[in-house]
Motif scaffolding. Structure first.
Motif, PDB file in Angstrom:
ATOM      1  N   LEU A 111      46.874 -10.540  61.222  1.00  0.00           N
ATOM      2  CA  LEU A 111      46.977  -9.955  59.871  1.00  0.00           C
ATOM      3  C   LEU A 111      46.623  -8.357  60.142  1.00  0.00           C
ATOM      4  N   LYS A 112      45.627  -8.256  61.019  1.00  0.00           N
ATOM      5  CA  LYS A 112      45.187  -6.529  61.129  1.00  0.00           C
ATOM      6  C   LYS A 112      46.362  -6.082  61.808  1.00  0.00           C
ATOM      7  N   TYR A 113      47.032  -6.849  62.679  1.00  0.00           N
ATOM      8  CA  TYR A 113      48.307  -5.952  63.230  1.00  0.00           C
ATOM      9  C   TYR A 113      49.163  -5.491  62.123  1.00  0.00           C
ATOM     10  N   LEU A 114      49.386  -6.547  61.250  1.00  0.00           N
ATOM     11  CA  LEU A 114      50.599  -6.499  60.122  1.00  0.00           C
ATOM     12  C   LEU A 114      50.072  -5.456  59.482  1.00  0.00           C
ATOM     13  N   GLU A 115      48.802  -5.466  58.864  1.00  0.00           N
ATOM     14  CA  GLU A 115      48.175  -4.318  57.910  1.00  0.00           C
ATOM     15  C   GLU A 115      48.468  -2.939  58.523  1.00  0.00           C
ATOM     16  N   ASN A 116      48.332  -2.940  59.694  1.00  0.00           N
ATOM     17  CA  ASN A 116      48.141  -1.405  60.537  1.00  0.00           C
ATOM     18  C   ASN A 116      49.782  -0.904  60.517  1.00  0.00           C
ATOM     19  N   GLN A 117      50.772  -1.942  60.281  1.00  0.00           N
ATOM     20  CA  GLN A 117      52.216  -1.498  60.378  1.00  0.00           C
ATOM     21  C   GLN A 117      52.637  -1.086  59.212  1.00  0.00           C
ATOM     22  N   ASP A 174      47.693   1.147  38.945  1.00  0.00           N
ATOM     23  CA  ASP A 174      47.041   2.388  39.307  1.00  0.00           C
ATOM     24  C   ASP A 174      47.850   3.367  40.190  1.00  0.00           C
ATOM     25  N   VAL A 175      47.401   4.562  40.134  1.00  0.00           N
ATOM     26  CA  VAL A 175      48.153   5.676  40.970  1.00  0.00           C
ATOM     27  C   VAL A 175      47.522   5.341  42.300  1.00  0.00           C
ATOM     28  N   ASN A 176      46.409   5.393  42.438  1.00  0.00           N
ATOM     29  CA  ASN A 176      45.696   5.304  43.747  1.00  0.00           C
ATOM     30  C   ASN A 176      44.559   4.376  43.706  1.00  0.00           C
ATOM     31  N   PRO A 177      45.122   2.899  43.886  1.00  0.00           N
ATOM     32  CA  PRO A 177      44.100   1.876  44.130  1.00  0.00           C
ATOM     33  C   PRO A 177      43.474   1.652  45.339  1.00  0.00           C
ATOM     34  N   VAL A 178      42.216   1.227  45.098  1.00  0.00           N
ATOM     35  CA  VAL A 178      41.611   0.756  46.319  1.00  0.00           C
ATOM     36  C   VAL A 178      42.494  -0.290  47.139  1.00  0.00           C
ATOM     37  N   LEU A 179      43.238  -0.064  48.448  1.00  0.00           N
ATOM     38  CA  LEU A 179      44.233  -0.892  49.044  1.00  0.00           C
ATOM     39  C   LEU A 179      43.368  -2.316  49.464  1.00  0.00           C
ATOM     40  N   VAL A 180      44.091  -3.447  49.107  1.00  0.00           N
ATOM     41  CA  VAL A 180      43.585  -4.713  49.344  1.00  0.00           C
ATOM     42  C   VAL A 180      43.676  -4.887  50.981  1.00  0.00           C
ATOM     43  N   LYS A 181      42.867  -5.894  51.490  1.00  0.00           N
ATOM     44  CA  LYS A 181      43.204  -6.077  52.863  1.00  0.00           C
ATOM     45  C   LYS A 181      43.527  -7.628  52.902  1.00  0.00           C
ATOM     46  N   LEU A 182      44.485  -7.478  53.859  1.00  0.00           N
ATOM     47  CA  LEU A 182      45.197  -9.036  54.086  1.00  0.00           C
ATOM     48  C   LEU A 182      44.455 -10.203  54.077  1.00  0.00           C
ATOM     49  N   LYS A 183      43.270  -9.968  54.937  1.00  0.00           N
ATOM     50  CA  LYS A 183      42.591 -11.413  55.053  1.00  0.00           C
ATOM     51  C   LYS A 183      41.913 -11.544  53.726  1.00  0.00           C
ATOM     52  N   ASP A 184      41.631 -10.383  53.146  1.00  0.00           N
ATOM     53  CA  ASP A 184      40.900 -10.818  51.614  1.00  0.00           C
ATOM     54  C   ASP A 184      41.888 -11.589  50.738  1.00  0.00           C
ATOM     55  N   VAL A 185      43.157 -10.888  50.916  1.00  0.00           N
ATOM     56  CA  VAL A 185      44.448 -11.596  50.282  1.00  0.00           C
ATOM     57  C   VAL A 185      44.515 -12.866  50.383  1.00  0.00           C
ATOM     58  N   CYS A 186      44.562 -13.397  51.835  1.00  0.00           N
ATOM     59  CA  CYS A 186      44.627 -14.708  52.105  1.00  0.00           C
ATOM     60  C   CYS A 186      43.602 -15.600  51.675  1.00  0.00           C
ATOM     61  N   ASN A 187      42.225 -14.964  51.741  1.00  0.00           N
ATOM     62  CA  ASN A 187      41.131 -15.789  51.474  1.00  0.00           C
ATOM     63  C   ASN A 187      41.010 -16.136  49.856  1.00  0.00           C
ATOM     64  N   SER A 188      41.565 -15.259  48.833  1.00  0.00           N
ATOM     65  CA  SER A 188      41.643 -15.299  47.508  1.00  0.00           C
ATOM     66  C   SER A 188      42.981 -15.836  47.004  1.00  0.00           C
ATOM     67  N   TYR A 189      43.816 -16.453  47.795  1.00  0.00           N
ATOM     68  CA  TYR A 189      45.242 -16.835  47.482  1.00  0.00           C
ATOM     69  C   TYR A 189      45.077 -18.089  46.968  1.00  0.00           C
ATOM     70  N   ASP A 190      45.610 -18.364  45.555  1.00  0.00           N
ATOM     71  CA  ASP A 190      45.369 -19.867  45.072  1.00  0.00           C
ATOM     72  C   ASP A 190      46.688 -20.192  44.269  1.00  0.00           C
ATOM     73  N   GLU A 191      47.873 -19.901  44.821  1.00  0.00           N
ATOM     74  CA  GLU A 191      49.084 -20.074  44.365  1.00  0.00           C
ATOM     75  C   GLU A 191      49.588 -19.885  43.052  1.00  0.00           C
ATOM     76  N   LYS A 192      48.904 -18.636  42.616  1.00  0.00           N
ATOM     77  CA  LYS A 192      49.420 -18.053  41.052  1.00  0.00           C
ATOM     78  C   LYS A 192      50.802 -17.241  41.211  1.00  0.00           C
ATOM     79  N   PRO A 193      51.601 -17.523  40.194  1.00  0.00           N
ATOM     80  CA  PRO A 193      53.001 -16.955  40.204  1.00  0.00           C
ATOM     81  C   PRO A 193      53.089 -15.368  40.545  1.00  0.00           C
ATOM     82  N   HIS A 194      51.910 -14.678  40.201  1.00  0.00           N
ATOM     83  CA  HIS A 194      51.986 -13.355  40.481  1.00  0.00           C
ATOM     84  C   HIS A 194      51.584 -12.924  41.893  1.00  0.00           C
TER      85      HIS A 194
END
Length: 235
Positions: free
Chosen positions: A165-171, A189-209
């Motif tokens: 995940l860290k490798y992918l995020e850096n690419q 947002d024009v300049n959002p605080v970028l999400v971290k991929l590990k946080d994305v996966c941690n919070s993933y709960d199969e919502k359509p969006h």
């Protein structure tokens, strides 16, 4: 040929490309999915045509399957079938060049491609699948980002998962991460605080969006980067 499609054939191509839901009355959800040859003016079909048109500019997204739209539908199904044959998932005998339709053999070949690539096997050649098939060589057993997140939640401290995940995020470019962040948070947002991929996966709960955001991100990743990511993930 492009202008000779029946309305039924157009509906089947739209289903095969993932823009229109299959007819629930068809047993087994296999092609031909629609026996409806009515005018292409019902709301689901108009919406499906618009979605297709939006993916293929400069088509005008008006929901009308005019001659230009039919020509692009024809070119797209021909390209899909050629790529399936080029990568060895079908032969000319199975999918003749003079049969530019989304029929049982195309459905079967797409399913074999999906299985080999580790994608959801449903016989539907959505835009992601068509993009992968258009490449000169196919990635090796790539995992889907949706499945990545599901696996990560079951073992969030696994070193290979974190490294991948860290490798992918850096690419990923800042613009891609910004767009993904807005898709993930349903913001603009024009300049959002970028999400971290590990946080994305941690919070993933199969919502359509969330699925939509992950599908967007997967389409932005180059084949070489995704292959390296997959190797790290499976290490």
């Amino acid at each position: 040929m492009a202008t000779n499609y029946t309305n039924e054939a157009i509906r089947n191509i739209l289903i095969g490309f993932g823009y229109l839901a299959p007819d629930s009355k068809v047993p087994g959800n296999s092609p031909p999915w629609k026996t409806n040859n009515n005018p292409l003016t019902d709301a689901p079909t108009v919406t499906a045509i618009k979605k297709f048109q939006q993916d293929y500019p400069p088509l005008k997204a008006d929901g009308d399957a005019g001659e230009q739209t039919k020509k692009v539908l024809y070119d797209t199904i021909v390209s899909l079938q050629q790529n399936l044959k080029r990568h060895g998932f079908a032969t000319e005998t199975q999918i003749p060049s003079d049969k530019p339709f989304y029929g049982p053999e195309t459905y079967k070949a797409v399913g074999e491609f999906e299985q080999k690539q580790g994608l959801t096997v449903n016989g539907i050649a959505d835009k992601e699948a068509r993009t992968i098939l258009s490449q000169s060589s196919l990635p090796t057993n790539n995992v889907k980002l949706i499945d990545v997140c599901i696996q990560f939640k079951s073992n969030p401290k696994k070193p290979s998962y974190l490294e991948a995940l860290k490798y992918l995020e850096n690419q990923l470019s800042p613009d891609i991460l910004k767009n993904f962040t807005n898709e993930w948070r349903q913001t603009n947002d024009v300049n959002p605080v970028l999400v971290k991929l590990k946080d994305v996966c941690n919070s993933y709960d199969e919502k359509p969006h969330q699925d939509k955001a992950l599908s967007y991100l997967q389409r932005q990743i180059s084949p070489d980067v995704y292959q390296k990511f997959t190797e790290l993930w499976k290490k």
